[in-house]
Design a protein around this motif. Structure first.
Motif, PDB file in Angstrom:
ATOM      1  N   VAL A 121     -21.727 117.879   4.190  1.00  0.00           N
ATOM      2  CA  VAL A 121     -21.581 119.314   3.938  1.00  0.00           C
ATOM      3  C   VAL A 121     -22.871 119.859   3.332  1.00  0.00           C
ATOM      4  N   SER A 122     -23.308 120.999   3.842  1.00  0.00           N
ATOM      5  CA  SER A 122     -24.472 121.707   3.280  1.00  0.00           C
ATOM      6  C   SER A 122     -24.001 123.051   2.735  1.00  0.00           C
ATOM      7  N   ILE A 123     -24.308 123.308   1.480  1.00  0.00           N
ATOM      8  CA  ILE A 123     -23.994 124.603   0.859  1.00  0.00           C
ATOM      9  C   ILE A 123     -25.266 125.445   0.876  1.00  0.00           C
ATOM     10  N   ARG A 130     -15.485 116.377  -7.371  1.00  0.00           N
ATOM     11  CA  ARG A 130     -14.170 115.841  -7.040  1.00  0.00           C
ATOM     12  C   ARG A 130     -14.026 115.487  -5.567  1.00  0.00           C
ATOM     13  N   VAL A 131     -15.029 115.796  -4.731  1.00  0.00           N
ATOM     14  CA  VAL A 131     -14.898 115.538  -3.297  1.00  0.00           C
ATOM     15  C   VAL A 131     -15.316 114.106  -2.971  1.00  0.00           C
ATOM     16  N   ASP A 132     -14.845 113.609  -1.818  1.00  0.00           N
ATOM     17  CA  ASP A 132     -15.140 112.228  -1.421  1.00  0.00           C
ATOM     18  C   ASP A 132     -16.143 112.164  -0.274  1.00  0.00           C
ATOM     19  N   TYR A 133     -16.963 113.199  -0.106  1.00  0.00           N
ATOM     20  CA  TYR A 133     -17.973 113.218   0.937  1.00  0.00           C
ATOM     21  C   TYR A 133     -19.317 113.609   0.328  1.00  0.00           C
ATOM     22  N   ALA A 134     -20.367 113.270   1.045  1.00  0.00           N
ATOM     23  CA  ALA A 134     -21.718 113.592   0.575  1.00  0.00           C
ATOM     24  C   ALA A 134     -22.030 115.064   0.853  1.00  0.00           C
ATOM     25  N   TRP A 135     -22.762 115.684  -0.063  1.00  0.00           N
ATOM     26  CA  TRP A 135     -23.091 117.095   0.104  1.00  0.00           C
ATOM     27  C   TRP A 135     -24.488 117.385  -0.439  1.00  0.00           C
ATOM     28  N   VAL A 146     -28.362 119.948   6.873  1.00  0.00           N
ATOM     29  CA  VAL A 146     -28.169 118.649   7.522  1.00  0.00           C
ATOM     30  C   VAL A 146     -26.706 118.419   7.858  1.00  0.00           C
ATOM     31  N   GLY A 147     -25.792 118.944   7.055  1.00  0.00           N
ATOM     32  CA  GLY A 147     -24.363 118.681   7.222  1.00  0.00           C
ATOM     33  C   GLY A 147     -23.779 119.262   8.489  1.00  0.00           C
ATOM     34  N   ASP A 148     -22.696 118.622   8.978  1.00  0.00           N
ATOM     35  CA  ASP A 148     -21.967 119.136  10.133  1.00  0.00           C
ATOM     36  C   ASP A 148     -21.102 120.334   9.755  1.00  0.00           C
ATOM     37  N   ILE A 149     -20.852 120.469   8.462  1.00  0.00           N
ATOM     38  CA  ILE A 149     -20.122 121.619   7.937  1.00  0.00           C
ATOM     39  C   ILE A 149     -21.049 122.366   6.983  1.00  0.00           C
ATOM     40  N   ILE A 150     -21.053 123.695   7.100  1.00  0.00           N
ATOM     41  CA  ILE A 150     -21.856 124.525   6.212  1.00  0.00           C
ATOM     42  C   ILE A 150     -20.922 125.424   5.418  1.00  0.00           C
ATOM     43  N   ALA A 151     -21.137 125.476   4.117  1.00  0.00           N
ATOM     44  CA  ALA A 151     -20.419 126.413   3.258  1.00  0.00           C
ATOM     45  C   ALA A 151     -21.458 127.346   2.649  1.00  0.00           C
ATOM     46  N   VAL A 162     -18.047 134.018   0.623  1.00  0.00           N
ATOM     47  CA  VAL A 162     -17.556 132.646   0.499  1.00  0.00           C
ATOM     48  C   VAL A 162     -16.940 132.227   1.830  1.00  0.00           C
ATOM     49  N   ARG A 163     -17.593 131.271   2.505  1.00  0.00           N
ATOM     50  CA  ARG A 163     -17.158 130.860   3.834  1.00  0.00           C
ATOM     51  C   ARG A 163     -17.451 129.386   4.054  1.00  0.00           C
ATOM     52  N   ALA A 164     -16.744 128.809   4.994  1.00  0.00           N
ATOM     53  CA  ALA A 164     -17.046 127.450   5.461  1.00  0.00           C
ATOM     54  C   ALA A 164     -16.911 127.455   6.975  1.00  0.00           C
ATOM     55  N   PHE A 165     -17.815 126.768   7.668  1.00  0.00           N
ATOM     56  CA  PHE A 165     -17.767 126.769   9.125  1.00  0.00           C
ATOM     57  C   PHE A 165     -18.494 125.549   9.676  1.00  0.00           C
ATOM     58  N   ARG A 166     -18.239 125.275  10.937  1.00  0.00           N
ATOM     59  CA  ARG A 166     -18.928 124.191  11.634  1.00  0.00           C
ATOM     60  C   ARG A 166     -20.385 124.587  11.862  1.00  0.00           C
ATOM     61  N   ALA A 167     -21.271 123.644  11.668  1.00  0.00           N
ATOM     62  CA  ALA A 167     -22.700 123.955  11.798  1.00  0.00           C
ATOM     63  C   ALA A 167     -23.058 124.447  13.194  1.00  0.00           C
ATOM     64  N   ASN A 168     -22.359 123.932  14.219  1.00  0.00           N
ATOM     65  CA  ASN A 168     -22.712 124.352  15.583  1.00  0.00           C
ATOM     66  C   ASN A 168     -22.345 125.814  15.853  1.00  0.00           C
TER      67      ASN A 168
END
Length: 249
Positions: free
Chosen positions: A5-7, A31-36, A86-91, A158-164
């Motif tokens: 995830v990339s913020i 608290r998350v279990d993924y790299a950001w 870099v992340g597949d998800i962008i917030a 405040v949003r979250a979306f797929r990087a593509n």
């Protein structure tokens, strides 16, 4: 480990907010279990924002920064952030402290759970002036009427979306105010909404008001309407391999 995830945070003259907001992000994402990672885009600040970002990166390398040579506007800063993510998800969220980083893990989880393309925040109990809230409500309804979209709060950052979804997003000044529509134009239609917290601005000064958004916003809306009708985004069904340019000997 490469971040999942990339913020992305665009900032301009927010020196007072950088360290405080960074600490809040660290706490919320602990608290998350993924790299950001967190990418701060300094859009030509004239205060000590750049210095604060450099200090932050030296202390916490997962907080990266890009310093633009001058002020290009929030939309351009966001696109630069997307290009460096870099992340597949962008917030994303604003750097003024009004957005609550605690909302980010929940929005990211909703995106994954529902296999959505985008989760758009809806600000609850907005901490803005009455005039700003009324003008925003009118602008939202007018945008929906023109574009045919149904987005409750298109002005929420405040949003979250797929990087593509943003890889080839059309970039122009004011683009960030039409995010959901521009993502749909490209064929990403699974957009959901979720309520988010909204806090009063304590430090710094707001960059936007009713007067400096009204007329340019109307012009941008007409441009987006034109894109809905004329923009073409080809989908490739299949392709052959590249030809070998070297002849066998």
């Amino acid at each position: 480990m490469a971040p999942d995830v990339s913020i992305v945070i665009p900032v301009k003259d927010e020196a007072e907010n950088v360290e405080i907001l960074a600490n809040e992000i660290d706490s919320s994402m602990s608290r998350v279990d993924y790299a950001w990672e967190c990418i701060w885009i300094d859009d030509g600040s004239t205060d000590g924002t750049a210095t604060e970002l450099i200090k932050l990166h030296d202390k916490h390398p997962r907080h990266r920064f890009v310093l633009l040579s001058r002020n290009f506007g929030q939309s351009a800063a966001l696109v630069v952030g997307f290009q460096n993510a870099v992340g597949d998800i962008i917030a994303m969220l604003d750097g003024d402290g009004q957005n609550d980083p605690d909302d980010l893990p929940r929005l990211i989880e909703l995106l994954r759970k529902h296999e959505a393309d985008m989760v758009n925040g809806v600000r609850q109990k907005r901490q803005d002036s009455v005039i700003r809230k009324i003008s925003s409500r009118i602008a939202n309804r007018f945008r929906d009427w023109v574009t045919g979209d149904k987005i409750t709060d298109v002005g929420c950052s405040v949003r979250a979306f797929r990087a593509n979804c943003v890889k080839d997003i059309p970039m122009f000044k004011g683009m960030h105010r039409f995010f959901p529509t521009l993502i749909r134009i490209q064929g990403f239609s699974h957009i959901i909404e979720s309520s988010v917290n909204h806090r009063p601005r304590i430090r710094g000064k707001t960059k936007y008001g009713v007067q400096n958004r009204l007329w340019v916003g109307l012009a941008d809306l007409m441009a987006v309407k034109w894109m809905q009708r004329r923009l073409v985004v080809p989908e490739v069904r299949s392709r052959s391999n590249a030809a070998n340019s070297k002849e066998e000997t």
